[in-house]
Scaffold this active site. Structure first.
Site, PDB file in Angstrom:
ATOM      1  N   GLU A  16      34.538  17.656  -5.080  1.00 20.45           N
ATOM      2  CA  GLU A  16      33.706  18.434  -4.158  1.00 20.45           C
ATOM      3  C   GLU A  16      32.239  18.036  -4.202  1.00 20.45           C
ATOM      4  O   GLU A  16      31.550  18.055  -3.167  1.00 20.45           O
ATOM      5  CB  GLU A  16      33.854  19.941  -4.427  1.00 20.45           C
ATOM      6  CG  GLU A  16      35.145  20.565  -3.903  1.00 20.45           C
ATOM      7  CD  GLU A  16      36.374  20.253  -4.737  1.00 20.45           C
ATOM      8  OE1 GLU A  16      36.226  19.692  -5.844  1.00 20.45           O
ATOM      9  OE2 GLU A  16      37.506  20.565  -4.288  1.00 20.45           O
ATOM     10  N   HIS A  30      41.416  32.134  -5.391  1.00 21.64           N
ATOM     11  CA  HIS A  30      41.639  31.667  -4.012  1.00 21.64           C
ATOM     12  C   HIS A  30      41.461  32.830  -3.036  1.00 21.64           C
ATOM     13  O   HIS A  30      42.134  32.900  -2.016  1.00 21.64           O
ATOM     14  CB  HIS A  30      43.062  31.118  -3.844  1.00 21.64           C
ATOM     15  CG  HIS A  30      43.298  29.788  -4.475  1.00 21.64           C
ATOM     16  ND1 HIS A  30      43.224  29.577  -5.821  1.00 21.64           N
ATOM     17  CD2 HIS A  30      43.610  28.575  -3.929  1.00 21.64           C
ATOM     18  CE1 HIS A  30      43.496  28.303  -6.086  1.00 21.64           C
ATOM     19  NE2 HIS A  30      43.727  27.674  -4.957  1.00 21.64           N
TER      20      HIS A  30
END
Ligand SMILES: Cc1ncc(C[n+]2csc(CCOP(=O)(O)OP(=O)(O)O)c2C)c(N)n1
Length: 677
Positions: free
Chosen positions: A407, A476
């Site tokens: 990322e 999540h």
């Protein structure tokens, strides 16, 4: 404890062919040294004439001087924070740099950067970086833009041996290797990681050994010899220009002075310092030049010339005005007027929210050749939710591609690419995953426009999706919009409908600043007609989804649907409730908020899925209180301050829903003597 073993090499002869370069290198190295001596003197004056810390490259001058000799004007440099030498060796003048170090209006960044964060992208100097290792992912994006420009440009990024332990560097090397990007990773290994000897931390004798395992070229060279640096960088650059991908050069060097101007070096063994002084590259080069027949008089004249020029530059810097205090808030974002929510076209092709995202990406890719779309699984597979399905097939793997699971590299490369003319639209698979790479948004993307005073920016789009859905675990499920909206310089939007998923993404892609578009995974399969537009609307603008007079719900993202359902039910009970979908949290549509609040007699519920404490609801309520003072009745509905469980029933016990919003509205109006219901 010592840093790496420093040995003053024997006087190495200078080849006749290299003599002119060596004399020039001596001149340039002496100039950098004179510059830094002057900075030191200014900071040590009583009272100090320079505020804050200065990090000197004394002892390391041969590296920027040697490397710069191997670069062309269309190449780009991303430097360590110890970057005076790099700035001077690109196209930043000493006058501009010293004025910047002194925080003057005439500084290259008008005093916004200071010594350690100088940026001059229009001079080929992408900039220093005060977050160690962070420049490496940015260099990957710079290289992507150079590749696209097709002139064979390379990006060179320098960093210290301490920074070589940073995850960002690892990600950048993996990313550059996977795409064979023309990046030269140049480590200035001075043996010190701030106040700790790198030897105490690293279990190998050469960092280049570590890098060999990435499948790229890596070498260890003498960073005290400008000729060796020039020749090694030349080889690496030639290979990169030839499409052979990145290289890593470990330049062994010395830190002649302390870590920073006030460092008393209590941690540094005297013998290490003494050895560094013996290995001073300027003294070594002097000996070599003498051996090659250059007399002391000529060498002294070169040094004097440097000193004289720096003295004049320093006088000018100190005489220069301070920055205008009225300008302190200029260039946080571009001064383009915020948009308003486009009118609903009323027609269009029915599609799901995630298909609308796909349509927006397709239209942007078709409309503008500078748009590139990438992220994990984004290319061949078309994204784990299908947002990028078929785009690689239609637009090619140069423009739509998969990345390593990295990322920092994804976001950092987007920063560098955006600074150099591409329009990256990158996907972070889950908002929760952005947390491992926030540096590239908060410290990097958000600062570019401000520090360069609007001469450069990072117009990139980061798409991510967030929120809880049945079974999604605590890692999540988070709703993180407040983190992003807190950072000046970033734009943040949360579409709540398929049409807005399309419109807002296109607006973001057209915006001149970094935009975060946070999609709602829970809404991905929601269907509605979507009108494709000829061109993008400006970022900004709330949408009044339902008008009303008794109370207003201000909301965004998944809360919008709940708010509309609550308003519908209350309508059946005779209450007339307005619903304002804020859409963008930055820029925030205060005018739309004020209008709906005034229309509803100051009775407001702010609803969002994010946790309550410190959420954007708190910000909106605070703004209302500041602006309206009396006559307000406000309440918030959000997820209470809890982690998010995977269990669907536990999730339902926490998440906002129509019933909770109705309860908040009822409580608000029940306690209000002026309420109509
Ligand atoms: C991400 C990050 N962590 C820590 C720091 C604090 N810091 C500033 S300079 C420095 C030392 C860096 O050492 P190295 O990369 O070897 O560069 P050198 O100082 O030797 O030039 C540290 C730890 C920082 N600026 N950024």
């Amino acid at each position: 404890m010592t840093s790496q073993t420093i040995q003053a090499p024997d006087v190495r002869p200078i080849r006749t062919d290299d003599l002119a370069f060596a004399i020039d290198a001596y001149r340039r190295m002496s100039f950098i040294r004179a510059f830094e001596r002057r900075c030191w003197d200014l900071s040590a004056a009583t009272p100090p004439r320079v505020a804050g810390s200065l990090h000197f490259c004394a002892g390391q001058e041969a590296i920027p001087v040697g490397a710069a000799a191997a670069l062309e004007p269309h190449d780009r440099v991303v430097a360590t924070y110890r970057g005076h030498g790099w700035a001077l060796e690109t196209r930043v003048t000493a006058a501009e740099l010293l004025a910047e170090v002194c925080h003057r209006a005439t500084g290259i960044n008008g005093g916004r950067a200071g010594s350690a964060y100088v940026m001059a992208p229009d001079r080929g100097f992408i900039g220093e970086n005060s977050i160690v290792g962070a420049g490496a992912p940015i260099a990957c994006g710079v290289a992507m833009a150079l590749e696209k420009a097709g002139q064979g440009g390379v990006a060179l990024v320098s960093f210290g041996d301490g920074a070589a332990s940073q995850g960002a560097l690892h990600e950048a090397i993996v990313f550059a290797a996977s795409r064979r990007l023309p990046v030269i990773f140049l480590c200035e290994a001075n043996g010190w990681s701030e106040m700790t000897s790198t030897r105490e931390i690293v279990r190998i004798d050469r960092l280049a050994k570590r890098v060999g395992a990435y499948g790229i070229r890596a070498a260890t060279i003498d960073g005290g010899d400008p000729v060796a640096v020039r020749d090694s960088v030349r080889l690496a650059v030639a290979a990169a220009r030839n499409g052979e991908g990145p290289a890593f050069l470990e330049c062994r060097t010395i830190r002649l002075w302390g870590h920073y101007n006030r460092d008393i070096e209590h941690y540094r063994p005297k013998e290490d310092r003494a050895a560094a002084e013996k290995a001073d590259p300027i003294l070594l080069l002097e000996s070599r030049l003498r051996a090659a027949g250059i007399d002391d008089g000529r060498l002294a004249a070169i040094r004097k010339e440097a000193d004289d020029e720096i003295a004049a530059v320093s006088e000018a810097a100190l005489a220069a005005p301070l920055p205008d205090v009225e300008s302190a808030r200029d260039h946080v974002v571009a001064s383009v007027p915020a948009g308003s929510a486009p009118a609903n076209a009323g027609t269009g092709v029915e599609m799901s929210y995630v298909e609308a995202v796909n349509a927006a990406l397709r239209d942007e890719l078709a409309a503008r050749p500078d748009v590139v779309v990438y992220g994990e699984d984004v290319g061949h597979a078309g994204g784990i939710f299908g947002a990028t399905r078929n785009l690689q097939r239609e637009f090619g793997a140069d423009r739509v591609f998969d990345t390593p699971i990295a990322e920092s590299a994804i976001l950092g490369s987007a920063v560098g690419a955006a600074m150099c003319g591409l329009r990256p639209v990158v996907e972070i698979m889950w908002a929760d995953f952005s947390l491992v790479a926030l540096d590239q948004l908060f410290n990097q993307a958000a600062n570019v426009r401000y520090v360069t005073r609007g001469t450069c920016s990072a117009p990139m789009v980061v798409r991510m999706q967030q929120g809880a859905t049945p079974g999604s675990c605590a890692q999540h499920s988070q709703s993180l919009e407040t983190l992003f909206a807190h950072i000046p310089g970033l734009r943040v939007g949360l579409p709540a409908t398929p049409q807005d998923a399309y419109d807002m993404l296109r607006a973001a892609a057209a915006d001149p600043d970094p935009c975060i578009v946070i999609e709602a995974r829970a809404l991905y399969q929601q269907r509605a007609p979507v009108a494709r537009r000829e061109s993008a609307q400006p970022v900004g603008g709330a949408r009044l989804r339902r008008s009303g007079r008794d109370a207003a719900i201000i909301c965004w993202g998944t809360a919008v649907g709940h708010a509309l359902a609550a308003a519908e039910e209350l309508a059946a009970a005779g209450q007339d409730v307005a619903v304002l979908d804020l859409r963008w949290l930055s820029p925030i549509d205060d005018a739309a908020i004020d209008a709906v609040v005034a229309q509803c007699g100051g009775r407001v519920v702010v609803a969002h899925e994010a946790n309550l404490t410190g959420g954007m609801g708190a910000e909106i309520v605070a703004r209302l209180v500041e602006r309206h003072r009396g006559g307000l009745r406000v309440s918030r509905v959000g997820t209470p301050d809890s982690r998010i469980p995977a269990s669907p029933v536990l999730q339902q016990a926490l998440l906002p829903n129509p019933a909770r919003i109705m309860a908040a509205l009822t409580a608000l109006t029940a306690s209000d003597p002026h309420a109509t219901a």
